[in-house]
Every structure is written in C-alpha cells, then in structure tokens.
Design a protein around this motif. Structure first.
Motif, short mmCIF file in Angstrom:
data_model
loop_
_atom_site.label_atom_id
_atom_site.label_comp_id
_atom_site.label_asym_id
_atom_site.label_seq_id
_atom_site.Cartn_x
_atom_site.Cartn_y
_atom_site.Cartn_z
N GLY A 933 -7.45 44.12 33.75
CA GLY A 933 -6.70 42.88 34.07
C GLY A 933 -7.58 41.71 34.44
O GLY A 933 -7.14 40.80 35.16
N TYR A 934 -8.80 41.71 33.96
CA TYR A 934 -9.71 40.58 34.22
C TYR A 934 -10.15 39.97 32.90
O TYR A 934 -11.32 40.11 32.48
CB TYR A 934 -10.94 41.05 35.00
N PRO A 935 -9.22 39.25 32.18
CA PRO A 935 -9.57 38.75 30.85
C PRO A 935 -10.69 37.71 30.86
O PRO A 935 -11.53 37.68 29.97
CB PRO A 935 -8.28 38.16 30.33
N MET A 936 -10.73 36.84 31.88
CA MET A 936 -11.77 35.82 31.92
C MET A 936 -13.15 36.46 32.15
O MET A 936 -14.15 36.01 31.59
CB MET A 936 -11.47 34.78 33.00
N ARG A 937 -13.19 37.50 32.99
CA ARG A 937 -14.45 38.20 33.20
C ARG A 937 -14.85 38.95 31.93
O ARG A 937 -16.04 39.02 31.57
CB ARG A 937 -14.35 39.16 34.37
N ALA A 938 -13.84 39.49 31.26
CA ALA A 938 -14.12 40.16 30.00
C ALA A 938 -14.67 39.17 28.99
O ALA A 938 -15.63 39.47 28.25
CB ALA A 938 -12.85 40.81 29.46
N TYR A 939 -14.07 37.95 28.95
CA TYR A 939 -14.54 36.90 28.04
C TYR A 939 -15.98 36.51 28.35
O TYR A 939 -16.81 36.37 27.45
CB TYR A 939 -13.61 35.68 28.16
N LYS A 940 -16.28 36.37 29.63
CA LYS A 940 -17.63 36.02 30.04
C LYS A 940 -18.64 37.05 29.54
O LYS A 940 -19.70 36.72 28.99
CB LYS A 940 -17.68 35.92 31.56
N LEU A 941 -18.31 38.32 29.74
CA LEU A 941 -19.21 39.38 29.31
C LEU A 941 -19.31 39.44 27.79
O LEU A 941 -20.37 39.75 27.24
CB LEU A 941 -18.74 40.73 29.87
N ALA A 942 -18.21 39.17 27.10
CA ALA A 942 -18.22 39.19 25.64
C ALA A 942 -19.13 38.11 25.09
O ALA A 942 -19.87 38.34 24.11
CB ALA A 942 -16.80 39.02 25.10
N THR A 943 -19.08 36.91 25.71
CA THR A 943 -19.98 35.85 25.24
C THR A 943 -21.44 36.20 25.49
O THR A 943 -22.31 35.91 24.66
CB THR A 943 -19.64 34.52 25.97
N LEU A 944 -21.69 36.88 26.62
CA LEU A 944 -23.06 37.32 26.87
C LEU A 944 -23.50 38.37 25.85
O LEU A 944 -24.64 38.39 25.40
CB LEU A 944 -23.17 37.90 28.29
N ALA A 945 -22.56 39.23 25.49
CA ALA A 945 -22.87 40.25 24.50
C ALA A 945 -23.18 39.62 23.15
O ALA A 945 -24.09 40.07 22.43
CB ALA A 945 -21.71 41.23 24.37
N MET A 946 -22.44 38.55 22.78
CA MET A 946 -22.65 37.91 21.49
C MET A 946 -24.05 37.32 21.37
O MET A 946 -24.61 37.26 20.27
CB MET A 946 -21.61 36.80 21.28
N THR A 947 -24.61 36.90 22.50
CA THR A 947 -25.96 36.32 22.44
C THR A 947 -27.03 37.36 22.09
O THR A 947 -28.13 37.01 21.69
CB THR A 947 -26.32 35.67 23.80
N HIS A 948 -26.71 38.66 22.28
CA HIS A 948 -27.67 39.72 21.98
C HIS A 948 -27.48 40.31 20.58
O HIS A 948 -28.27 41.15 20.15
CB HIS A 948 -27.55 40.86 22.99
N LEU A 949 -26.43 39.82 19.87
CA LEU A 949 -26.06 40.46 18.61
C LEU A 949 -26.64 39.70 17.43
O LEU A 949 -26.74 38.48 17.44
CB LEU A 949 -24.53 40.51 18.48
N ASN A 950 -27.02 40.43 16.39
CA ASN A 950 -27.49 39.83 15.13
C ASN A 950 -26.99 40.69 13.99
O ASN A 950 -27.48 41.78 13.75
CB ASN A 950 -29.01 39.73 15.12
N LEU A 951 -25.98 40.17 13.27
CA LEU A 951 -25.31 40.92 12.21
C LEU A 951 -25.72 40.34 10.87
O LEU A 951 -25.38 39.20 10.56
CB LEU A 951 -23.79 40.83 12.41
N GLY A 952 -26.48 41.07 10.06
CA GLY A 952 -27.00 40.59 8.80
C GLY A 952 -25.93 40.46 7.74
O GLY A 952 -24.81 40.97 7.86
#
Length: 1107
Positions: A933-952
């Motif tokens: 039930g913490y969607p904004m915290r989930a969003y925050k973590l998701a954006t942080l995760a996206m910075t580590h991702l590289n999809l060819g």
C-alpha cells in the motif's frame, strides 16, 4: 571326472608286492563286546601306514599270504576327514553355502547311502567299482566306472568316467572311497595281480591271456600283439629288465608318498578365479583355496606346500600386476588381502618345526625367485616399507640411525625369506613347547631378557611378531599343544614387560612422547595379537568332538555357535586366570599399544580393519566378574603407561588413535566402573595429528621411532574414518551421560577441544538432540543445552567457509534453540553476527522465530512475543545495513508492524539504491511496497531501478521486461507527472523496439491517473502523442525500430526473411501512430530498398508487402 594325474605306479614285480598308507586312528567296533586286535592286525596296520610294500618284500624273502592280505587291507585310507579334505571346500552357512548337498563329499555320502555303489573290487593296491548316478528330469541314469590307487593310507591316483574337471575328487570317487572305509568286509580283496599270475602254470597263463584278449579284443589286441613281438625278440628292451610292471602292486620305494593332487586343475582354477577380477565370487573361491592349504598343513599333508606353490605361480603370472605397475595404480583391497594371506601362508610353511633342510632350501630358492620379479607386490601396498629387517630384534644404538632411503622394498615374501633363517633348536624354546612342567623356581634373574619370571615360569624374548609367527606355524602344522605353551610364555613375557615399562616410566616421568614400538602389533602383516588371541581362545572353546567324524559330516555347512568357558587353569597362570582371561588380556594389551600410523593407504586401512576385527571377536565374549577385573587392570595400565600406551598421558603426534578401542572399553566398563570408563574415553578423544601445537617428543632422548621416521607432515589417508570413530566415541559418551550434568559438561568440553570437523560436531549435536527429546517422555534440558552449544560451535566454524549443508545446519539450530526456550532464541538473535550471515539471520533465523508456529510451540505470552519481535527487528536492521542487497526485503517484512523500524529499513534501502543494489533487487522491493500500500514509495524505488537497467535492441526476452512494464503501469496509474518523469528514464534504459512500442500502446489506452492517490480522479482526457512525454517515447520507439532493422539486415539469412517482414509490419503500426507516420514509413522503406538492393529476394518481399 577324467583320469587324474599320472597312472598308478607300475614297479617291476617278480612276485606280488604293494604299498601301505597312512591312517590316523581306528574306530572302535560298534558291537556289544570289544575284541582286541590280533598281533597280526596291529603289525600289519603299522607297516601299512609307514612302509612301501617293496621295502617289505626286499626285507623278507618270503611273506605269507595272510600277512600280505592284512597289509593290503590296512593300506587303504581310514580317515573320512582326509577324503573330505580332498573332495570339498569347507563351506559354512556364513559363507553362503546354502545348498551343501551339492558338495562332492555330501553327494558321495548320499550316493553311498542310497545303494548306488556296486561291483567293488580290491586287487592289491587298486580299488575299482561302479557308481550309478540316478536319473534326473534333464539327465538319464549313468553308470560311472571308478578306479582308485592307494599307497600307505593315501590315495595316489583316481580315475572316473563322469568326465568332470575339478581340483577335488568327484562324488563318485568319494562314494567308492567311503564304501571301502565303512564296509571293508564287503569288499572282495585280492592280492596284487602279479602274485596271482605267479601261482599259475604255463597252460593257465596262456588261457588267462587268451581269454583276456577275447573279452577286450577291440581294445587290447594291437597292444597284445606288440608286446608279444617284443617278448619274442631276445634283444628287445623289454627282455633286458627282470620282471614286469604291476599296476596293483603299489608304489616303489623311490616314489613320493602323497595324496593325489591334480596340479593342472589347481593351476587352471586359480588362473580362472584371478581372471574374473573379484567378480562371480572369485575372491571367495581363492580364500577357500587358502583355507584348504591351511587344512592340509594342519593334517601335516605335504600337499599343502605343493598346492600353495601352484597358487603362488598363478598369482605371480597375473597380467594385472604388470598393468597396475605401469599405470601406477593400486590393486583392489580384496586382491591385496589375498596377497597378504599368500605371504602369511608361506611364513607358516617355512617355519614348519619338522621340515627337512632340503625342503626349506627348496622353498627359499623359490621364494627368492618370486621376490626378485619386478611386479612382486610390496608388503604395504604401493608404498615401499622403509623399516629395517624386523624378523629379528629391533636395531639398537648407533646403527639405528642409518640412512633408510636406499633400503630395498619389502615384498609379500620378504618375511618368509627372513624366516628361513630361523630355527627351533634353541634349548629354552624346545623346553617351552615340549613340556607343561618346565619351570625354574630357583632362578633369580630379573634382567630385561630373563629366561624365567619371578614365579619361575618360562619367558620367551623375541621380536613379538616373529615369536607369534612361531605360534601360528605350530598351530598350522597340527601342533596345538605346543602352540598353546609358547603362546602362554609370550603373553607372560609381554605382561612382565608391561609392568616393567610402567615402573620405569613412573620412576622417570619426564614427559617422554616418542614411541618405542616401531611396528604396531595390531595391523601388522603377521597379525601377532590375533594369532595369540585365536590360540588361547581355541584352548578354551567348548566344542565337543567326542562323537567323532559322523557328527562332522552331519554338521558340514552349518554355522556352529561356539561357547567359551574358563577352563581349568594352566600351570603357568595366576590363581583365577584361564586361557580365556589370558586371551582377553593380550587383546587389550595389543589394542592399547602406542604405535605410529604406517605409511600408505593400504597399511593404514589394515590398521583400522584389524582393530575392528579384533574388537568384534572380543564382543562375542560375555563379560563376567573375572573378565571385568582384567578390564579394570588393563585400563589402569593404559592410563598410566606413559609412552608405551596409546592411552598414556602424552602421546606422539602421529600415534594411531584409540577411539574405536576406547569406545569398546567404555561400553564394557560403564556398568561396572563408570569413573574409569569415562577416564578412558575422555583420554582417547584427542587427535593430536590435527593439532597445530601437538607435542613433538623428547628429541634429547631419541628412541627407535626418532631415527626411522623423521619429522614429516603425515598423510593420513584414513583420517575421515578416524574422525568418524572419534565422533562415535563422543556420541556414545553423550548417550551414557544423559541426566548427569557434570559428565555432560566434561564430555562437551572434550568435544569442543578435540573434534575439528564441523560435520562431525553437527552429527553429535543432532545425536544429542534426538537423545534429549524422546517421543514418549519430557525432554532432557541439560542434554538439549549441550546439543545447542555444539550447534553454536558448528555455526561459528562454518560461518566463513563453504559448506553445502550450511542451510540445513542453520534451520536445525533454530529448531534446537526453540526446544531449549525463549532465552535461547533471543540469545542467538542478539549474537547473530558471530553465528550467521546477514541473509541467514533474516531469511531463516528471524523469520522462523517470528512465525506463528514458533509462538504456538512455545506458548508465548504478549511480553515474550514482543521481546522476540524487538530482537528480530533489531537483527533485521543490522543485517540490512550490512548487506542491503540480500537483506533489505526481509528487513522490511520483519519491521512491518513497527512504524519507526519500517521507516528505518526503507531509508536503508534508499541509501543503498544508488550504489550497491541491482535493478532486480530494487524492482522486487518496489513491488513489495506497492503490495503493502505504498505506491509512491514503490514508484520511487522503480525509478531508481530504471537507472540501473540497460535493455539492448535484441533483448526482447529479457527477464526485466515485465518489471519495466509494471513500473510504467504504476507511473501511469499515479498520474501524468509521474509518467512524464519515468519516460525519459525508460527511453534512456531501453533500446528494444518491441518493448518500447508495448509501453507506448499501453499509455495511449487509458488516461493517466484514472485511479490516483487518495481516490482522486483525473479529468479523463487521453494524453496526446504530439506532446511530451509521449512524443519523446514515440520518437524513441520509431528510432529503435529503424536501428534494429539495420542491425538485423547486416547478418540476415534467407530463413529469417519471413520473420523480418513481420517485424516491419509491427514497425509500420508504430510509425502510423505519428501524424506524419505514413510518410516516415514510406521514406524508411525506400531507403531500405536503396541501401540493401543487393538482397534481391528480400527486397522483393518488402515490395510485395509494403509497396
């Protein structure tokens, strides 16, 4: 069974002559009254046993016919045991001889008792008859013609029409032989045929010959004519010799008097068994052959040495010896044991106290020949034994320090070769073995090599294995009384030496740690302790043989349970002692001897195996008060015995451990003297070879071991077995100490000090736990604490090492701590960093402690639950700080019910997100936040995760695709601003066109933030593709399709053309989402046609689909 060996001896006879044979004893008549034998029978029986009949003929000018008949009568073997020895292996029930009726000897008895023997005729020293083999379902009835020649109570030749090939006599030969032994009066007995012919005149002889030719004309006529021609020729060879051969007259004086042994069959059978390489029971068959050799030696049969020679020749010719030597591989353990037995048997043979010098010289020559063959196996396996000649006394003084590097390897025959130098002429030795009354009560010598002890009883000082080899030789050659006398003298000598050594050690007591025994007695190639033990046990065995051989034949193949009793004391034993107590005591002395661990895998395995075999024999003996007294006495000796005892206060670093022996002593003494039992077991727990600071010995006082075995790092191939035995000893003590707090603490300290293997300590912890928590009673809390303490030690030992059982160990420890109680669980959580990794502490320990099943199992109240929960949260936060990558999610889960702790854990995740955490871990935690039930915290973590991702561009099956789609869906659901913030991250991290087009399509289906925070609804207006942020996403998607297309066309093959066309179709759908998309796509297709015009077939397909 075809003809066996050479035909009967055909000595030249002018008058009839024949041969006697050997017989052990004569059975008493079974009638109501006993009629004494006549002087004629007594004399004839003795002559028949010892004299060749030719010697009788030459001694006396005329022998009355009744005398001849009685000598012939008594010349046939009279002992059924000898017939059995040459017709069957000694199977027993434990050998797996279930169908004993198939043994030739048993089958022969059956044939005899069923009346299948007929037409029995004895002519001189030749016995013939027919044996009918009854019909079976598969075979018709057959009649076998059997012929037997004999001489001086030995069968010298056999012939049977059955055609079977085997080492031993067939059942038909057995049946005929037993018929002659059991029913001698029903056998027609005639003098040798030459005697009968001598009584005929010329006409009778001519009639005899013509009738014989007529009856057998087809078989003998050519031979008869040839002989007739030679006899009529005055210069023929046959006329140069006086007399003519008689196959029924027995052997001549020069013929060797021995039982018939088919040497060719022995060789063939051994060769066959060896070629099978241990399969099909070949090892068992070879052991049975060795047992047959021992049986022959015990009967003082010269064929024992003959048979062993034949066996050895085949062993030496085994092609595997060369192969193993070339490859540098070791022979199998069972095959190695066969070689050991071979060497031991040769030792027995050359130590025969009554062998002739020429016999020993022949054996020595043969042994040296085998010994020089380069493939001759070494005594201790692949390792050459670098010990000095041990058949004689150990080296003393300066010569003890000689260099041993160039000493030749000792083979399996070396000891037998050395034993050829031994003799039996020593007067003291002769007196020992020949009399029970040999004493010297006036003898007052008390030196180390005294001939008598303080009682005046004889002692025998010789290298112990050599002295015991003499005992074994006496037993093997059928001298049990002599063997027993020598064994008692040796044991008394060893007991005296033990006492002297104890006195010397107690007087000096300078911490000597070297070993005075260069070779251990247990595991020694000559098995000295086993020999003494068996000799003494045989003397006290209750085995009634009064019923004679009939009982033997009835019980063949059955495993007979033997009983041992304290039989009346021997003259040279203390009051109350018996052969049984002496046997037990010498076994304890040998097992407790401090001895160095030998080199090589095989030698080390042999030490363990022989120790276990000897202990198994001891366990068959029921302990009584007398034996318990012996156990107490030897236990004290061993504890106080200094460097001579393996249980002394200080031992050499490489001494053979005493764990197995101590376990036996412990269980034996426990019911009678618990204090002594625990002293023994605790002393034996040590394993100094694994100690880095083990005592190295008193180098200022070099003993034999110091000179022969220099300081070296030991290679203990059996170390795992030794450690398991150490563990077994500890487990036995733990079981016995249940309920005794002081004993348990002592045993625990010993385990923690001496056991260095985590797996064995873990096993002990599990054993203690099982013993402490029986199914049908309350747990033993003291033993449970011991179990927990051992488990904690295992955790500490394996914390920084790889162990495939680690997870099992952690789970078990939590279970054990749960049984102990709340304080134990709280304790392991508070000190988690010394016991567990952060991952283990959070995912297993804290999670299990906080589970509902634990609460129910311990029946916790509120305060107890809160205390455990607080400790678990503290643990979780500490673990998350130390290892956020693996513990963050567990920490969040454990801290859910405490707001402050949960916030702390979340902050730890944020702090670690930019540095040490992967996109996979962050996406997982983000999904967990959304679920909680913490969607904004989930969003925050998701954006942080996206910075580590590289999809060819070509990673359209990447596992993170679902996480990317989920993150975009979450952002879309939160609102336009959130979506606008994440799309640049998506464009930067994802180059895969199909993924981007999927995201784009989903964003255009619904209005952003339709279900926003706090239930606030948005306006419901769809986002435009011409404006940010979707315009940026659309351009990125089109660009990704263009780049991917060029990339694919670089290495495309015809089989992928259709797939490529479908890809372009999906690209067109994306192009068309832009307001000028149609124009862009047309230009894109035109460019492709121009650039890749060389790919004509592909471009044709492109034109067909897209114009």
């Amino acid at each position: 069974m075809a003809e066996r060996g050479q035909p009967p001896a055909k000595r030249l006879c002018c008058r009839p002559g024949f041969n006697p044979s050997k017989a052990p004893q004569r059975a008493a008549p079974t009638g109501k009254s006993y009629k004494p034998e006549s002087l004629l029978d007594i004399s004839a029986r003795k002559v028949a046993e010892k004299w060749p009949f030719q010697q009788v003929e030459e001694r006396f000018t005329r022998i009355p016919e009744p005398v001849q008949r009685r000598i012939v009568y008594w010349s046939f073997p009279r002992n059924e045991r000898e017939i059995c020895m040459y017709s069957s292996f000694n199977y027993s029930a434990e050998d797996g001889g279930d169908d004993e009726s198939r043994l030739p000897f048993k089958r022969g008895i059956a044939l005899l008792e069923s009346g299948c023997v007929d037409n029995v005729l004895q002519v001189g020293f030749h016995l013939s008859g027919t044996v009918t083999e009854p019909a079976t379902q598969s075979e018709p009835e057959t009649v076998c013609n059997v012929a037997i020649s004999f001489d001086r109570c030995k069968i010298t030749s056999v012939t049977c029409g059955c055609g079977n090939k085997d080492i031993f006599y067939c059942a038909h030969v057995v049946a005929l032989s037993l018929y002659r032994i059991r029913k001698p009066d029903q056998v027609k007995l005639h003098l040798p045929i030459s005697e009968t012919l001598f009584q005929m005149n010329r006409d009778q002889l001519q009639k005899f010959v013509q009738y014989l030719i007529t009856v057998h004309h087809t078989e003998v006529l050519p031979t008869a004519q040839k002989l007739a021609d030679e006899i009529l020729s005055l210069n023929s060879e046959i006329n140069q010799v006086h007399g003519a051969p008689d196959p029924t007259a027995g052997a001549s004086i020069d013929d060797e008097n021995c039982w018939h042994l088919d040497e060719e069959q022995v060789q063939e059978q051994v060769k066959l068994f060896l070629s099978q390489g241990g399969y099909h029971g070949s090892g068992k068959q070879l052991n049975l052959l060795f047992a047959k050799v021992r049986e022959m030696l015990k009967m003082r049969d010269s064929n024992g040495a003959r048979m062993l020679t034949l066996i050895t020749e085949q062993f030496m010719a085994d092609p595997r010896l060369s192969l193993w030597r070339q490859q540098g591989t070791a022979m199998t353990d069972k095959y190695r044991q066969l070689w050991d037995e071979l060497g031991a048997l040769w030792m027995c043979i050359v130590l025969n106290p009554h062998c002739k010098p020429e016999q020993k010289a022949g054996w020595l020559k043969q042994l040296k020949k085998w010994n020089c063959v380069d493939v001759c196996p070494w005594e201790d396996g692949n390792h050459g034994n670098e010990l000095p000649n041990l058949t004689n006394a150990l080296p003393q003084g300066a010569n003890a320090n000689q260099d041993t590097a160039n000493r030749p390897h000792r083979t399996v025959f070396t000891r037998a070769i050395e034993a050829c130098d031994l003799h039996w002429q020593d007067n003291h030795l002769q007196h020992i073995i020949s009399s029970d009354l040999y004493t010297n009560y006036c003898y007052h010598g008390d030196g180390e090599n005294s001939l008598f002890d303080s009682h005046g009883w004889p002692l025998w000082h010789e290298h112990v294995p050599t002295a015991c080899a003499r005992v074994d030789a006496l037993r093997s050659h059928g001298y049990p009384r002599e063997a027993l006398r020598l064994a008692i003298a040796i044991v008394n000598t060893l007991r005296r030496q033990q006492q002297k050594q104890l006195e010397i050690f107690q007087a000096q007591r300078k911490g000597i740690t070297t070993i005075t025994n260069l070779e251990g007695w247990v595991g020694h190639p000559l098995d000295p302790i086993g020999c003494l033990f068996s000799t003494l046990m045989d003397a006290c065995r209750v085995d009634d043989e009064s019923s004679g051989f009939s009982e033997f034949t009835e019980t063949m193949g059955q495993l007979k349970l033997l009983e041992y009793q304290h039989l009346p004391a021997h003259k040279f034993l203390e009051d109350g002692e018996s052969y049984l107590t002496l046997a037990v005591e010498i076994a304890l002395i040998g097992l407790g001897q401090q001895r160095i661990m030998p080199d090589g895998l095989y030698a080390q395995e042999k030490v363990c195996r022989n120790e276990e075999q000897l202990i198994a024999k001891l366990q068959e003996i029921e302990l009584d008060d007398i034996l318990v007294k012996i156990f107490r006495k030897q236990a004290v000796f061993l504890l106080e015995g200094g460097p001579y005892s393996g249980l002394g206060e200080i031992i050499y670093r490489e001494s053979v451990p005493m764990h197995t022996f101590a376990k036996y002593l412990f269980t034996s003494l426990l019911p009678h003297d618990a204090e002594l039992a625990y002293k023994i077991a605790l002393r034996a727990m040590r394993l100094p070879v694994l100690e880095s600071t083990a005592p190295t010995g008193d180098v200022s006082r070099p003993h034999h071991i110091a000179s022969v075995v220099p300081n070296r790092y030991p290679r203990w191939f059996t170390l795992s077995h030794i450690e398991s035995q150490q563990c077994e000893l500890a487990s036995t003590m733990l079981t016995a100490a249940k309920g005794d707090v002081m004993r348990l603490e002592t045993v625990l300290e010993s385990i923690q000090k001496n056991i260095h293997s985590s797996s064995h300590i873990f096993k002990l912890a599990q054993d203690a736990f099982k013993i402490a928590t029986p199914m049908d009673s309350l747990p033993d809390i003291t033993l449970l604490k011991v179990s927990l303490e051992l488990g904690l030690q295992v955790m500490r030992m394996t914390l920084s090492t790889l162990n495939w059982r680690r997870r099992e160990m952690v789970r078990w420890l939590v279970t054990c701590a749960t049984e102990v109680g709340v304080y134990a669980l709280d304790s392991i959580m508070q000190s988690w960093f010394t016991l567990f990794t952060p991952t283990e502490a959070t995912s297993i320990v804290a999670t299990t402690v906080m589970s509902h099943s634990t609460v129910v199992r311990l029946n916790l109240d509120y305060n107890q639950r809160e205390k455990l929960a607080s400790s678990a949260r503290t643990l979780a936060l500490q673990c998350a700080m130390k290892d956020p990558q693996n513990c963050a999610l567990s920490a969040l889960t454990l801290c859910e019910k405490d707001h402050i702790a949960f916030e702390t854990a979340y902050q730890i995740v944020l702090d670690a997100a930019t540095t040490g955490m992967s996109y996979t871990q962050l996406f997982t935690i983000a999904r967990y936040m959304e679920h909680r039930g913490y969607p904004m915290r989930a969003y925050k973590l998701a954006t942080l995760a996206m910075t580590h991702l590289n999809l060819g561009y070509n990673q359209d099956t990447h596992p993170a695709i679902n996480d990317v789609l989920w993150a975009c869906a979450l952002s879309h659901s939160l609102g336009k601003n959130e979506l606008a913030a994440i799309i640049p991250l998506v464009v930067k991290s994802v180059q895969c066109a199909t993924v981007l087009s999927d995201i784009l399509r989903r964003c255009t289906l619904t209005t952003p933030g339709m279900v926003g925070l706090h239930g606030r609804r948005n306006s419901g207006k769809l986002m435009s593709l011409d404006k940010a942020p979707l315009r940026q996403l659309l351009d990125a998607t089109i660009g990704a399709y263009i780049n991917t297309t060029h990339s694919r066309l670089t290495h495309i093959s015809p089989r992928h053309y259709s797939e490529f066309i479908e890809f372009l179709s999906k690209a067109r759908e994306t192009f068309l989402m832009a307001h000028d998309g149609h124009i862009q796509f047309t230009q894109f297709i035109d460019n492709l046609k121009q650039i890749y015009k060389g790919k004509k077939k592909l471009m044709m397909l492109v034109r067909e689909r897209f114009g």
